[in-house]
Design a protein around this motif. Structure first.
Motif, PDB file in Angstrom:
ATOM      1  N   VAL A  11      -2.729 -43.984  -1.805  1.00 55.23           N
ATOM      2  CA  VAL A  11      -3.084 -43.357  -3.082  1.00 55.23           C
ATOM      3  C   VAL A  11      -3.606 -41.959  -2.771  1.00 55.23           C
ATOM      4  CG1 VAL A  11      -4.659 -43.435  -5.052  1.00 55.23           C
ATOM      5  CG2 VAL A  11      -3.565 -45.533  -4.240  1.00 55.23           C
ATOM      6  N   VAL A  12      -3.113 -40.983  -3.506  1.00 59.88           N
ATOM      7  CA  VAL A  12      -3.535 -39.588  -3.295  1.00 59.88           C
ATOM      8  C   VAL A  12      -4.012 -39.004  -4.627  1.00 59.88           C
ATOM      9  CG1 VAL A  12      -1.932 -39.256  -1.375  1.00 59.88           C
ATOM     10  CG2 VAL A  12      -1.181 -38.685  -3.691  1.00 59.88           C
ATOM     11  N   PRO A  13      -4.927 -38.039  -4.571  1.00 56.66           N
ATOM     12  CA  PRO A  13      -5.406 -37.436  -5.813  1.00 56.66           C
ATOM     13  C   PRO A  13      -4.393 -36.472  -6.427  1.00 56.66           C
ATOM     14  CG  PRO A  13      -6.571 -36.518  -3.926  1.00 56.66           C
ATOM     15  CD  PRO A  13      -5.699 -37.614  -3.396  1.00 56.66           C
ATOM     16  N   ASP A  14      -3.471 -35.947  -5.616  1.00 51.62           N
ATOM     17  CA  ASP A  14      -2.494 -34.963  -6.107  1.00 51.62           C
ATOM     18  C   ASP A  14      -1.174 -35.198  -5.388  1.00 51.62           C
ATOM     19  OD1 ASP A  14      -0.880 -32.694  -6.482  1.00 51.62           O
ATOM     20  OD2 ASP A  14      -2.608 -31.355  -6.649  1.00 51.62           O
ATOM     21  N   ARG A  60      -1.706 -42.282 -15.670  1.00 48.69           N
ATOM     22  CA  ARG A  60      -2.524 -42.267 -16.889  1.00 48.69           C
ATOM     23  C   ARG A  60      -3.954 -42.613 -16.489  1.00 48.69           C
ATOM     24  NH1 ARG A  60       0.652 -47.346 -17.624  1.00 48.69           N
ATOM     25  NH2 ARG A  60      -0.841 -49.023 -17.297  1.00 48.69           N
ATOM     26  N   PRO A  61      -4.926 -42.193 -17.320  1.00 46.43           N
ATOM     27  CA  PRO A  61      -6.343 -42.355 -16.939  1.00 46.43           C
ATOM     28  C   PRO A  61      -6.758 -43.810 -16.724  1.00 46.43           C
ATOM     29  CG  PRO A  61      -6.134 -40.877 -18.821  1.00 46.43           C
ATOM     30  CD  PRO A  61      -4.778 -41.460 -18.588  1.00 46.43           C
ATOM     31  N   ASP A  62      -6.127 -44.746 -17.432  1.00 46.20           N
ATOM     32  CA  ASP A  62      -6.534 -46.157 -17.291  1.00 46.20           C
ATOM     33  C   ASP A  62      -5.686 -46.883 -16.244  1.00 46.20           C
ATOM     34  OD1 ASP A  62      -4.183 -46.141 -18.722  1.00 46.20           O
ATOM     35  OD2 ASP A  62      -4.769 -47.801 -20.037  1.00 46.20           O
ATOM     36  N   SER A  63      -4.994 -46.114 -15.409  1.00 47.27           N
ATOM     37  CA  SER A  63      -4.200 -46.718 -14.337  1.00 47.27           C
ATOM     38  C   SER A  63      -5.100 -47.505 -13.384  1.00 47.27           C
ATOM     39  CB  SER A  63      -3.501 -45.604 -13.552  1.00 47.27           C
ATOM     40  OG  SER A  63      -3.035 -46.089 -12.312  1.00 47.27           O
ATOM     41  N   PRO A  64      -4.622 -48.655 -12.907  1.00 52.26           N
ATOM     42  CA  PRO A  64      -5.432 -49.411 -11.929  1.00 52.26           C
ATOM     43  C   PRO A  64      -5.787 -48.581 -10.696  1.00 52.26           C
ATOM     44  CG  PRO A  64      -3.593 -50.737 -12.709  1.00 52.26           C
ATOM     45  CD  PRO A  64      -3.400 -49.361 -13.285  1.00 52.26           C
ATOM     46  N   ILE A  65      -4.909 -47.673 -10.302  1.00 48.32           N
ATOM     47  CA  ILE A  65      -5.234 -46.907  -9.093  1.00 48.32           C
ATOM     48  C   ILE A  65      -6.185 -45.742  -9.383  1.00 48.32           C
ATOM     49  CG2 ILE A  65      -3.168 -47.609  -7.829  1.00 48.32           C
ATOM     50  CD1 ILE A  65      -2.083 -44.791  -8.342  1.00 48.32           C
ATOM     51  N   ALA A  66      -6.448 -45.458 -10.661  1.00 43.22           N
ATOM     52  CA  ALA A  66      -7.481 -44.459 -10.977  1.00 43.22           C
ATOM     53  C   ALA A  66      -8.842 -44.968 -10.497  1.00 43.22           C
ATOM     54  CB  ALA A  66      -7.508 -44.183 -12.482  1.00 43.22           C
ATOM     55  N   LYS A  67      -9.052 -46.263 -10.600  1.00 43.39           N
ATOM     56  CA  LYS A  67     -10.314 -46.860 -10.110  1.00 43.39           C
ATOM     57  C   LYS A  67     -10.416 -46.718  -8.599  1.00 43.39           C
ATOM     58  CE  LYS A  67     -10.651 -50.387 -13.738  1.00 43.39           C
ATOM     59  NZ  LYS A  67      -9.234 -50.554 -14.123  1.00 43.39           N
ATOM     60  N   PHE A  68      -9.285 -46.901  -7.937  1.00 42.26           N
ATOM     61  CA  PHE A  68      -9.264 -46.737  -6.479  1.00 42.26           C
ATOM     62  C   PHE A  68      -9.681 -45.317  -6.111  1.00 42.26           C
ATOM     63  CE2 PHE A  68      -7.248 -45.638  -2.462  1.00 42.26           C
ATOM     64  CZ  PHE A  68      -7.459 -46.754  -1.672  1.00 42.26           C
ATOM     65  N   LEU A  69      -9.176 -44.338  -6.864  1.00 38.24           N
ATOM     66  CA  LEU A  69      -9.515 -42.938  -6.579  1.00 38.24           C
ATOM     67  C   LEU A  69     -10.980 -42.631  -6.884  1.00 38.24           C
ATOM     68  CD1 LEU A  69      -6.524 -40.683  -7.678  1.00 38.24           C
ATOM     69  CD2 LEU A  69      -7.503 -40.915  -5.388  1.00 38.24           C
ATOM     70  N   GLU A  70     -11.543 -43.344  -7.857  1.00 38.97           N
ATOM     71  CA  GLU A  70     -12.979 -43.159  -8.116  1.00 38.97           C
ATOM     72  C   GLU A  70     -13.792 -43.562  -6.898  1.00 38.97           C
ATOM     73  OE1 GLU A  70     -14.295 -45.204 -11.665  1.00 38.97           O
ATOM     74  OE2 GLU A  70     -12.779 -44.153 -12.858  1.00 38.97           O
ATOM     75  N   ARG A  71     -13.376 -44.647  -6.253  1.00 43.17           N
ATOM     76  CA  ARG A  71     -14.095 -45.115  -5.056  1.00 43.17           C
ATOM     77  C   ARG A  71     -13.726 -44.304  -3.814  1.00 43.17           C
ATOM     78  NH1 ARG A  71     -12.322 -50.088  -7.124  1.00 43.17           N
ATOM     79  NH2 ARG A  71     -10.792 -50.236  -5.478  1.00 43.17           N
ATOM     80  N   ASN A  72     -12.500 -43.780  -3.803  1.00 38.11           N
ATOM     81  CA  ASN A  72     -11.992 -43.037  -2.649  1.00 38.11           C
ATOM     82  C   ASN A  72     -11.400 -41.710  -3.130  1.00 38.11           C
ATOM     83  OD1 ASN A  72     -11.934 -45.516  -0.582  1.00 38.11           O
ATOM     84  ND2 ASN A  72     -10.995 -46.191  -2.494  1.00 38.11           N
ATOM     85  N   PRO A  73     -12.256 -40.742  -3.441  1.00 37.64           N
ATOM     86  CA  PRO A  73     -11.780 -39.515  -4.108  1.00 37.64           C
ATOM     87  C   PRO A  73     -10.718 -38.747  -3.323  1.00 37.64           C
ATOM     88  CG  PRO A  73     -14.180 -39.655  -4.142  1.00 37.64           C
ATOM     89  CD  PRO A  73     -13.707 -40.751  -3.242  1.00 37.64           C
ATOM     90  N   GLY A  76      -6.465 -42.787   0.097  1.00 38.81           N
ATOM     91  CA  GLY A  76      -6.514 -43.675   1.246  1.00 38.81           C
ATOM     92  C   GLY A  76      -5.456 -44.755   1.143  1.00 38.81           C
ATOM     93  N   ILE A  77      -5.389 -45.584   2.194  1.00 34.71           N
ATOM     94  CA  ILE A  77      -4.399 -46.666   2.201  1.00 34.71           C
ATOM     95  C   ILE A  77      -4.769 -47.692   1.135  1.00 34.71           C
ATOM     96  CG2 ILE A  77      -3.458 -48.592   3.523  1.00 34.71           C
ATOM     97  CD1 ILE A  77      -3.521 -46.860   5.993  1.00 34.71           C
ATOM     98  N   HIS A  78      -3.813 -48.048   0.306  1.00 33.99           N
ATOM     99  CA  HIS A  78      -4.030 -48.943  -0.826  1.00 33.99           C
ATOM    100  C   HIS A  78      -3.466 -50.338  -0.561  1.00 33.99           C
ATOM    101  CE1 HIS A  78      -2.990 -50.579  -4.875  1.00 33.99           C
ATOM    102  NE2 HIS A  78      -4.160 -50.081  -5.197  1.00 33.99           N
ATOM    103  N   HIS A  79      -2.250 -50.415  -0.058  1.00 33.19           N
ATOM    104  CA  HIS A  79      -1.642 -51.710   0.269  1.00 33.19           C
ATOM    105  C   HIS A  79      -0.519 -51.500   1.270  1.00 33.19           C
ATOM    106  CE1 HIS A  79       1.163 -50.438  -3.057  1.00 33.19           C
ATOM    107  NE2 HIS A  79       2.066 -50.998  -2.288  1.00 33.19           N
TER     108      HIS A  79
END
Ligand code: CO
Length: 141
Positions: A11-14, A60-73, A76-79
């Motif tokens: 998962v990447v922020p950009d 989209r803002p409510d994407s499940p991976i948006a939460k991942f980015l909140e924890r890992n701004p 990082g490796i997601h799966h």
């Protein structure tokens, strides 16, 4: 049951910046950027030959991976994703063995419309894993 490694997902922020970073620094070329509305991700693959890197950002803002980015701004490796002979069979067999298959056993679809399933990290040594049907032909996309 598990026949090989398909991809490691980051998962990447950009997404565009990540694609450019991998190109400029490592000479890696990403494929077409696609959106999976159901999963809420915008993503692309970098093909390494024997496996792929999947790059994802929230679509989209409510994407499940948006939460991942909140924890890992910084991302990082997601799966990671392994191939199995049959996603349906594997998900059923694992659930019968007491493994938590996410989505309550309902199979999900990836960006190519292929069946996938996810196994809860507690049941795979702390790592989230995705299951997909083993691909016999190469360059499937
Ligand atoms: Co994946």
């Amino acid at each position: 049951m598990i026949t090989g490694l398909s991809h490691v997902a980051i998962v990447v922020p950009d997404l565009k910046a990540a694609v450019e970073k991998l190109r400029a620094t490592y000479g890696l070329i990403a494929g077409e950027i696609k959106v999976n509305e159901e999963q809420g991700v915008r993503m692309t693959y970098v093909d390494l030959g024997n496996a792929k890197i999947e790059l994802m950002e929230p679509s989209r803002p409510d994407s499940p991976i948006a939460k991942f980015l909140e924890r890992n701004p910084r991302g990082g490796i997601h799966h990671f994703c392994v191939g199995v002979d049959s996603v349906e069979q594997a998900a059923n067999d694992l659930a019968a063995a007491g493994v938590q298959v996410l989505g309550g056993g309902k199979l999900q679809l990836n960006v190519h419309g292929e069946r996938i399933a996810f196994v809860h990290p507690k049941d795979f040594l702390g790592a989230l894993i995705e299951l997909e049907d083993n691909k016999l032909e190469k360059n499937h996309g």
